[in-house]
Structure formats: C-alpha cells, structure tokens
Scaffold this active site. Structure first.
Site, PDB file in Angstrom:
ATOM      1  N   ARG A  36       0.823  -1.214   0.000  1.00 46.52           N
ATOM      2  CA  ARG A  36       0.000   0.000   0.000  1.00 46.52           C
ATOM      3  C   ARG A  36       0.859   1.267   0.000  1.00 46.52           C
ATOM      4  NH1 ARG A  36      -4.881  -2.135   3.863  1.00 46.52           N
ATOM      5  NH2 ARG A  36      -6.125  -2.880   2.135  1.00 46.52           N
ATOM      6  N   LYS A 198     -18.318 -16.471   2.048  1.00 50.17           N
ATOM      7  CA  LYS A 198     -19.760 -16.266   2.198  1.00 50.17           C
ATOM      8  C   LYS A 198     -20.395 -15.571   1.012  1.00 50.17           C
ATOM      9  CE  LYS A 198     -19.346 -15.783   7.149  1.00 50.17           C
ATOM     10  NZ  LYS A 198     -19.380 -14.837   8.261  1.00 50.17           N
ATOM     11  N   GLY A 354      -8.375  -7.897  -1.564  1.00 50.16           N
ATOM     12  CA  GLY A 354      -8.602  -8.902  -0.534  1.00 50.16           C
ATOM     13  C   GLY A 354      -7.822 -10.186  -0.763  1.00 50.16           C
ATOM     14  N   GLY A 377     -13.083  -4.026  -0.137  1.00 52.90           N
ATOM     15  CA  GLY A 377     -14.457  -3.547   0.055  1.00 52.90           C
ATOM     16  C   GLY A 377     -14.832  -2.489  -0.958  1.00 52.90           C
TER      17      GLY A 377
HETATM   18  P1  AMP Z   1     -13.983 -13.725   1.561  1.00 48.56           P
HETATM   19  O1  AMP Z   1     -13.394 -12.779   2.551  1.00 48.56           O
HETATM   20  O2  AMP Z   1     -15.475 -13.860   1.639  1.00 48.56           O
HETATM   21  O3  AMP Z   1     -13.466 -13.504   0.160  1.00 48.56           O
HETATM   22  O4  AMP Z   1     -13.476 -15.172   2.000  1.00 48.56           O
HETATM   23  C1  AMP Z   1     -12.145 -15.562   1.960  1.00 48.56           C
HETATM   24  C2  AMP Z   1     -12.023 -16.820   2.771  1.00 48.56           C
HETATM   25  O5  AMP Z   1     -12.852 -17.813   2.209  1.00 48.56           O
HETATM   26  C3  AMP Z   1     -10.642 -17.426   2.823  1.00 48.56           C
HETATM   27  O6  AMP Z   1     -10.126 -17.267   4.120  1.00 48.56           O
HETATM   28  C4  AMP Z   1     -10.872 -18.879   2.487  1.00 48.56           C
HETATM   29  O7  AMP Z   1     -10.219 -19.780   3.365  1.00 48.56           O
HETATM   30  C5  AMP Z   1     -12.359 -19.036   2.676  1.00 48.56           C
HETATM   31  N1  AMP Z   1     -12.898 -20.160   1.900  1.00 48.56           N
HETATM   32  C6  AMP Z   1     -12.768 -20.375   0.592  1.00 48.56           C
HETATM   33  N2  AMP Z   1     -13.353 -21.540   0.252  1.00 48.56           N
HETATM   34  C7  AMP Z   1     -13.849 -22.075   1.378  1.00 48.56           C
HETATM   35  C8  AMP Z   1     -14.543 -23.284   1.680  1.00 48.56           C
HETATM   36  N3  AMP Z   1     -14.844 -24.150   0.718  1.00 48.56           N
HETATM   37  N4  AMP Z   1     -14.889 -23.506   2.969  1.00 48.56           N
HETATM   38  C9  AMP Z   1     -14.587 -22.615   3.920  1.00 48.56           C
HETATM   39  N5  AMP Z   1     -13.936 -21.456   3.699  1.00 48.56           N
HETATM   40  C10 AMP Z   1     -13.570 -21.187   2.448  1.00 48.56           C
END
Ligand code: AMP
Length: 398
Positions: A36, A198, A354, A377
């Site tokens: 950054r 999620k 991210g 974000g």
């Molecule tokens: P996000 O911040 O929503 O982009 O989520 C990123 C996180 O999703 C990472 O820490 C990954 O470990 C997690 N992730 C990706 N695939 C899976 C999965 N199949 N089950 C659980 N966590 C996951």
C-alpha cells in the site's frame, strides 16, 4: 476545467494527500507488507517533483478514537523515507496548532506524515468540525486512498467541503479507470469469477454482475450455499442457512433470464477442517454427511479454465477454496494461472483486492494480470453499482 495532478501547479503549495497506509504490522510493529505504501508513490513523487510540500494522512488499524501507540504510523514514515530516498518527517497528531506549525516550516519537496487519523473518533464519524480542522493542513487536497473510498469518513468525504481544490491521485484514477471499464464498456465475453467464504456481502455484487457479464463462475465456500439451494446434501460444508433462499432466487433469475452461472461440478471434501484431514475428490452430488467442501476439483477447474480462456475481460474476487491450507489451494492457483494466460493473449483481467489479491501475490503473478485493486471492500461496492463517498466528494467539486 477538470483539475488533475498533471495540470495543477504545486510549486510551494501545501498539498494534503489522503493515502491508504493501513499496512499489516507484526507484534514488533514491523511492516510485513508495504504494497500500500508503494501504491501511493507515483502521486507523492509527482507532487515532490513539481515542488509541492507533501502532507500525508492515513488511518492504520482500528484504534476506535483512542491513541494506541502500537497503531502509530511512525514505522510507515521510516519505510516511506527508504522508498522515497528522503527523510519523511512525522507529526504527533493529525490536527492542531503544533501540526500547523510543522506544516508552515516545510520546504518545497519535503514530506510530512500526520499521525493516525483514527486516533480521533471524529474521523469515522465524518465530523464536520474535525474535517474543517484537517482541511487547514493544506491548500490542495488529493485523495489517493482507494481502499477507503467506500467510507464516509472525515478525511475522505467531509473534508472536501472545506477545500477549494480537490483532485484524485494517480492510484484513484487507475482504480476508477479499470473498475469503471468493467461496468461501462467491457470487451466481451466478460467473465466474473467469485469465491470466498460467504455469499452475504456479495449478493448485491452477484445480482449487479449477472446483468453485465456473459458468465459468472462461482467457487469457494459460497458455492455450498448454492448447492443447498439446489437441494443437495452438503454435509458440514460452510453454509449460510439464512441466505439459501437468496441463492435460490439468484438461480431462478439465471434460469428465467437465460443467464450463465456455473457452479462447481466436483470438489475436494474432508472429514475435518484441517490441512491433513482425510480427503477425497467427489462430484458435488456425492458430498456425504460429516464431510465438507474445501476446494473445487479438477473437473471444475477444467470447465472454469475453458470459460476464462474465451474471455476478453475477467473480474475475479474470492478464493476457490481454503487456499491458506496447501492441500486446498490448487483450485485458486489454477484460476490465478488461467488469468495470467488469458492476459497474455490480450484480455483485460482485474483482481478485486482482498484474498484473491493475496493469492495472486503469493503465486508471483501480480505483474501477469492487468490490474490488482488495492481496495477489497471499495472495489466490491464500486462493482455493486454503489456510489463511493470518496469518489463522490471529489466529483462534487468539478
Ligand atoms: P472472503 O473474505 O469472503 O473472500 O473469503 C475468503 C475466505 O474464504 C478465505 O479465508 C478462504 O479460506 C475461505 N474459503 C474459501 N473456500 C472455502 C470453503 N470451501 N470452505 C470454507 N472457507 C472457504
């Protein structure tokens, strides 16, 4: 006239620049990733070259209005000094008479970094008085903190009311150009790849992108919520029960409007959330009770890669699996390499900050894609079609 860094005279002017120096620190307050800081260098260097006096402001961490010495920007001033090859002065605060005196004694080309904005609770509250105090620190305001552009905070939004000249920095211009092109006139086919834990937080993104892309590929933990919506057994896979109905309505929209949304066809499943857990590769119709979906499988990788290879524009946000664990990082790596390949063939590829940005960096592919956004974000909100306070505040001055 539309002001920009290139057409403004900065000579002997106090130039107040909002940067995003929210860097990760270890327990000894050493910077573990200076991406950054490096991202802000083109703007800072330009102002120095044009004879301006540089006053930088940023937040770091979440001190929630209290002075927390471990969240001081001092280590950043040292690193910035090394990168600029000049001494960077450090202020004890970001507002007040002492700071104003320090600014008054700056010479052309000198750099002063103000202390963490969030040591004042008024920053996040977008407090008018605080914004007006910040504005006293400069004659020209530049916002180059894309990572904070989606926040209506005093140094990002409120401040513009009190400054005559407000412009975007180079980083902001670049982010707006690449992310803006995705929504305005993407070259087709346009493929979006979404993953991560999620679907909450990405629902609006999926809905907005569905209308704009030629296909959406879904991987990661969020895929399991869609499997559940299709009535599949998902065992102990990550699932947001309260979002199953939304996943269902997205799938119905896809069907009704003849859109293309591809879900994984196979995956690596495990009997516990552990890198060394017992694992097997199965079709997504064969996830058993007690097992959980951790990464996309080879058949899915093949389908996703074929789709990416045809694309002229690609947007990617979110890992395809639990990529922090080596045994479940293959899907994410494969997508990273597929993006590098299609970029080589002339496609525009944009990574939405991210974890996917972290994955691309880990694979050493940062220079092999077109653009890696510095705002997780902020880039998502931009692509959801929302207006970002940091962008609107500057545009309102034109
Ligand atoms: P996000 O911040 O929503 O982009 O989520 C990123 C996180 O999703 C990472 O820490 C990954 O470990 C997690 N992730 C990706 N695939 C899976 C999965 N199949 N089950 C659980 N966590 C996951």
């Amino acid at each position: 006239m539309k002001y920009s860094i290139d057409n403004i005279d900065f000579k002997d002017k106090k130039v107040l620049i909002r940067v995003d120096f929210n860097v990760p620190l270890d327990k000894d307050c050493s910077i573990t990733d200076d991406t950054r800081i490096k991202a802000a260098l083109p703007t800072i260097t330009k102002v120095i070259e044009k004879g301006g006096k540089v006053i930088l402001m940023s937040h770091l961490g979440r001190p929630k209005g209290k002075v927390i010495p471990e969240m001081s920007l001092k280590p950043v001033s040292v690193r910035l000094g090394e990168l600029l090859n000049t001494k960077v002065l450090m202020a004890d605060d970001c507002i007040g008479n002492k700071v104003l005196q320090q600014i008054d004694s700056l010479k052309s080309g000198e750099v002063l970094l103000l202390e963490n904005l969030r040591f004042h609770k008024e920053e996040e509250a977008n407090d008018e008085k605080f914004a007006s105090e910040l504005a006293k620190n400069g004659e020209i305001y530049i916002n180059d903190a894309f990572g904070s552009a989606h926040r209506a905070h005093a140094s990002v939004a409120g401040i513009c009311k009190f400054m005559d000249v407000c412009i975007f920095g180079y980083l902001m211009e670049k982010e707006i150009k690449f992310l803006g092109n995705l929504i305005v006139e993407p070259e087709r086919p346009f493929v979006a790849i979404l993953g991560g834990a999620k679907i909450s937080g990405k629902i609006e993104l999926i809905n907005n992108l569905l209308d704009k892309v030629d296909s959406i590929l879904i991987g990661g933990g969020m895929a399991a919520t869609f499997f559940k919506a299709q009535g599949k057994e998902i065992g102990d896979s990550l699932c947001e029960e309260d979002k199953v109905s939304i996943a269902k309505s997205i799938l119905e929209k896809v069907e009704k409007e003849n859109r293309k949304l591809l879900l994984p066809v196979d995956g690596i499943i495990v009997d516990s959330f552990d890198n060394n857990a017992m694992k097997k590769v199965v079709s997504v119709d064969e996830i058993e009770p007690g097992w959980r979906f951790m990464d996309i499988g080879e058949a899915t990788v093949k389908i996703f890669k074929e789709e990416i290879a045809k694309a002229k524009t690609v947007f990617w946000n979110g890992p395809m699996g639990v990529f922090e664990m080596d045994n479940f990082a293959k899907g994410t790596s494969a997508i990273g390499y597929a993006l590098a390949e299609v970029t080589e063939k002339g496609a525009t590829t944009v990574i939405g900050g991210g974890d996917s940005a972290a994955a691309i960096a880990k694979l050493g592919l940062k220079s092999k894609v077109t653009h890696v956004s510095t705002g997780g974000g902020a880039s998502l909100e931009f692509l959801e079609g929302k207006s970002l306070p940091g962008i609107e505040a500057i545009k309102s001055k034109y």
